[in-house]
Design a protein around this motif. Structure first.
Motif, PDB file in Angstrom:
ATOM      1  N   THR A 196       0.810  -1.216   0.000  1.00  0.00           N
ATOM      2  CA  THR A 196       0.000   0.000   0.000  1.00  0.00           C
ATOM      3  C   THR A 196       0.844   1.268   0.000  1.00  0.00           C
ATOM      4  OG1 THR A 196      -1.821  -1.116   1.150  1.00  0.00           O
ATOM      5  CG2 THR A 196      -1.761   1.272   1.294  1.00  0.00           C
ATOM      6  N   CYS A 197       1.998   1.245   0.627  1.00  0.00           N
ATOM      7  CA  CYS A 197       2.813   2.433   0.886  1.00  0.00           C
ATOM      8  C   CYS A 197       3.153   3.198  -0.394  1.00  0.00           C
ATOM      9  CB  CYS A 197       4.101   2.019   1.587  1.00  0.00           C
ATOM     10  SG  CYS A 197       5.249   3.388   1.906  1.00  0.00           S
ATOM     11  N   TYR A 198       2.843   4.495  -0.396  1.00  0.00           N
ATOM     12  CA  TYR A 198       3.121   5.355  -1.545  1.00  0.00           C
ATOM     13  C   TYR A 198       4.620   5.497  -1.823  1.00  0.00           C
ATOM     14  CZ  TYR A 198      -1.721   7.102  -1.740  1.00  0.00           C
ATOM     15  OH  TYR A 198      -3.078   7.224  -1.881  1.00  0.00           O
ATOM     16  N   LEU A 199       5.447   5.341  -0.789  1.00  0.00           N
ATOM     17  CA  LEU A 199       6.890   5.523  -0.953  1.00  0.00           C
ATOM     18  C   LEU A 199       7.593   4.238  -1.374  1.00  0.00           C
ATOM     19  CD1 LEU A 199       7.712   7.864   2.087  1.00  0.00           C
ATOM     20  CD2 LEU A 199       6.972   8.459  -0.229  1.00  0.00           C
ATOM     21  N   GLY A 200       6.845   3.163  -1.468  1.00  0.00           N
ATOM     22  CA  GLY A 200       7.434   1.893  -1.894  1.00  0.00           C
ATOM     23  C   GLY A 200       8.288   1.225  -0.844  1.00  0.00           C
ATOM     24  N   GLU A 201       8.078   1.546   0.417  1.00  0.00           N
ATOM     25  CA  GLU A 201       8.893   1.011   1.514  1.00  0.00           C
ATOM     26  C   GLU A 201       8.525  -0.450   1.808  1.00  0.00           C
ATOM     27  OE1 GLU A 201      11.418   0.189   4.025  1.00  0.00           O
ATOM     28  OE2 GLU A 201      11.466   2.362   3.676  1.00  0.00           O
ATOM     29  N   ARG A 202       9.525  -1.349   1.668  1.00  0.00           N
ATOM     30  CA  ARG A 202       9.306  -2.757   1.966  1.00  0.00           C
ATOM     31  C   ARG A 202      10.310  -3.285   2.987  1.00  0.00           C
ATOM     32  NH1 ARG A 202       4.628  -5.103   0.949  1.00  0.00           N
ATOM     33  NH2 ARG A 202       5.632  -7.150   0.837  1.00  0.00           N
ATOM     34  N   ASN A 203      11.034  -2.408   3.646  1.00  0.00           N
ATOM     35  CA  ASN A 203      12.043  -2.836   4.611  1.00  0.00           C
ATOM     36  C   ASN A 203      11.540  -2.791   6.049  1.00  0.00           C
ATOM     37  OD1 ASN A 203      14.138  -3.304   2.689  1.00  0.00           O
ATOM     38  ND2 ASN A 203      14.465  -1.087   2.550  1.00  0.00           N
ATOM     39  N   ARG A 204      10.452  -2.100   6.289  1.00  0.00           N
ATOM     40  CA  ARG A 204       9.909  -1.978   7.641  1.00  0.00           C
ATOM     41  C   ARG A 204       8.604  -2.750   7.740  1.00  0.00           C
ATOM     42  NH1 ARG A 204       9.494   4.179   9.221  1.00  0.00           N
ATOM     43  NH2 ARG A 204       9.170   3.247  11.282  1.00  0.00           N
ATOM     44  N   ARG A 205       8.535  -3.664   8.707  1.00  0.00           N
ATOM     45  CA  ARG A 205       7.362  -4.536   8.873  1.00  0.00           C
ATOM     46  C   ARG A 205       6.616  -4.150  10.133  1.00  0.00           C
ATOM     47  NH1 ARG A 205       3.462  -7.844   9.629  1.00  0.00           N
ATOM     48  NH2 ARG A 205       3.390  -9.900   8.632  1.00  0.00           N
ATOM     49  N   PHE A 206       5.330  -3.895   9.986  1.00  0.00           N
ATOM     50  CA  PHE A 206       4.458  -3.598  11.110  1.00  0.00           C
ATOM     51  C   PHE A 206       3.408  -4.706  11.212  1.00  0.00           C
ATOM     52  CE2 PHE A 206       6.112   0.353   9.409  1.00  0.00           C
ATOM     53  CZ  PHE A 206       6.543   1.023  10.545  1.00  0.00           C
ATOM     54  N   ASP A 207       2.556  -4.631  12.212  1.00  0.00           N
ATOM     55  CA  ASP A 207       1.528  -5.651  12.373  1.00  0.00           C
ATOM     56  C   ASP A 207       0.635  -5.734  11.137  1.00  0.00           C
ATOM     57  OD1 ASP A 207       2.479  -6.189  14.878  1.00  0.00           O
ATOM     58  OD2 ASP A 207       0.930  -5.058  15.945  1.00  0.00           O
ATOM     59  N   TRP A 208       0.421  -4.604  10.481  1.00  0.00           N
ATOM     60  CA  TRP A 208      -0.489  -4.530   9.335  1.00  0.00           C
ATOM     61  C   TRP A 208       0.213  -4.761   7.997  1.00  0.00           C
ATOM     62  CZ3 TRP A 208       1.674  -0.542   6.699  1.00  0.00           C
ATOM     63  CH2 TRP A 208       2.341   0.432   7.449  1.00  0.00           C
ATOM     64  N   GLY A 209       1.535  -4.916   8.016  1.00  0.00           N
ATOM     65  CA  GLY A 209       2.274  -5.149   6.779  1.00  0.00           C
ATOM     66  C   GLY A 209       3.477  -4.233   6.652  1.00  0.00           C
ATOM     67  N   TYR A 210       3.979  -4.087   5.439  1.00  0.00           N
ATOM     68  CA  TYR A 210       5.172  -3.283   5.176  1.00  0.00           C
ATOM     69  C   TYR A 210       4.796  -1.866   4.756  1.00  0.00           C
ATOM     70  CZ  TYR A 210       7.672  -7.728   5.160  1.00  0.00           C
ATOM     71  OH  TYR A 210       8.188  -8.945   5.515  1.00  0.00           O
ATOM     72  N   GLY A 211       5.656  -0.902   5.135  1.00  0.00           N
ATOM     73  CA  GLY A 211       5.403   0.474   4.724  1.00  0.00           C
ATOM     74  C   GLY A 211       6.240   1.461   5.497  1.00  0.00           C
TER      75      GLY A 211
END
Length: 238
Positions: A196-211
């Protein structure tokens, strides 16, 4: 009633829920994505991962899931000049809309999707637009979708139906829809593989996913997940 559908599938949370919704209703479902030079280009890889996991974990849906299509709409990105197609700070424009708004994007997506659906004999177009929890984009509104359906049918002499299963759902309800349709397996696919993240961030993982957790898309997704989980855990605990 049409038995075949084409899902506009970006690989995000909303379109993942829409794909599951379509697979639970139609005999044959195909998907279409768009490469328009988006800043979060990583979503194009994520969409393939979501499709692969749905095929693997849901055999009944796999039997209904047909061809995936990826269309090159690079020209849209070249003329858009917004924060989704360039390295521009996300902010609100003078119009009151965030500068992540890509003018005409959903109108163009639906036009190309309808052209593909015409050739593939698919009667329903499914899109994840919503005007409940959203950033105010005018091409996500219900009246826009109604106008597009009329225009496409007049212009192509067809009887396409545009379905918007998320139109009146907030993000917490979209998480709940995924749980209702595919249980914990679909929730896991959404958290781990959708983007979902507009910045394309896939390195940070939260409970709801990456962003990134700070862009408007991440904020909506995170807030909705928190609200959903409070209710979901209460139901599971009963």
């Amino acid at each position: 009633m049409a038995s075949n559908a084409l899902v506009l599938f970006s690989g995000g949370q909303d379109s993942t829920a829409c794909l599951a919704w379509a697979l639970s209703r139609f005999d044959r479902v195909e998907t279409v994505g768009f490469d328009y030079g988006q800043r979060h280009h990583v979503e194009l890889a994520c969409r393939q991962n979501v499709i692969a996991e749905i095929r693997r974990q849901f055999p009944d849906w796999n039997a209904r899931l047909g061809q995936d299509h990826l269309l090159d709409l690079g020209l849209l990105g070249q003329i858009s000049d917004c924060a989704l197609t360039s390295e521009t700070e996300i902010r609100f424009a003078e119009s009151g809309l965030p500068n992540t708004f890509v003018p005409g994007r959903n109108l163009i997506f639906l036009t190309f999707a309808a052209t593909l659906a015409y050739r593939r004999n698919l009667g329903v177009l499914v899109t994840g637009v919503c005007e409940t929890d959203y950033s105010g984009y005018p091409d996500c509104r219900s009246n826009t979708m109604q106008a597009m359906q009329l225009a496409l049918n007049l212009g192509m002499e067809q009887q396409f139906r545009i379905e918007t299963p998320l139109m009146w759902l907030d993000k917490a309800q979209t998480w709940q829809l995924a749980a209702d349709l595919g249980g914990e397996a679909l929730l896991d696919i959404t958290r781990e593989h959708s983007h979902t993240c507009y910045l394309g961030e896939r390195n940070r993982r939260f409970d709801w996913g990456y962003g990134c957790r700070t862009c408007p898309a991440c904020e909506l997704r995170a807030k909705g997940y928190e609200t959903f989980m409070k209710a979901y855990q209460g139901e599971v605990g009963r």
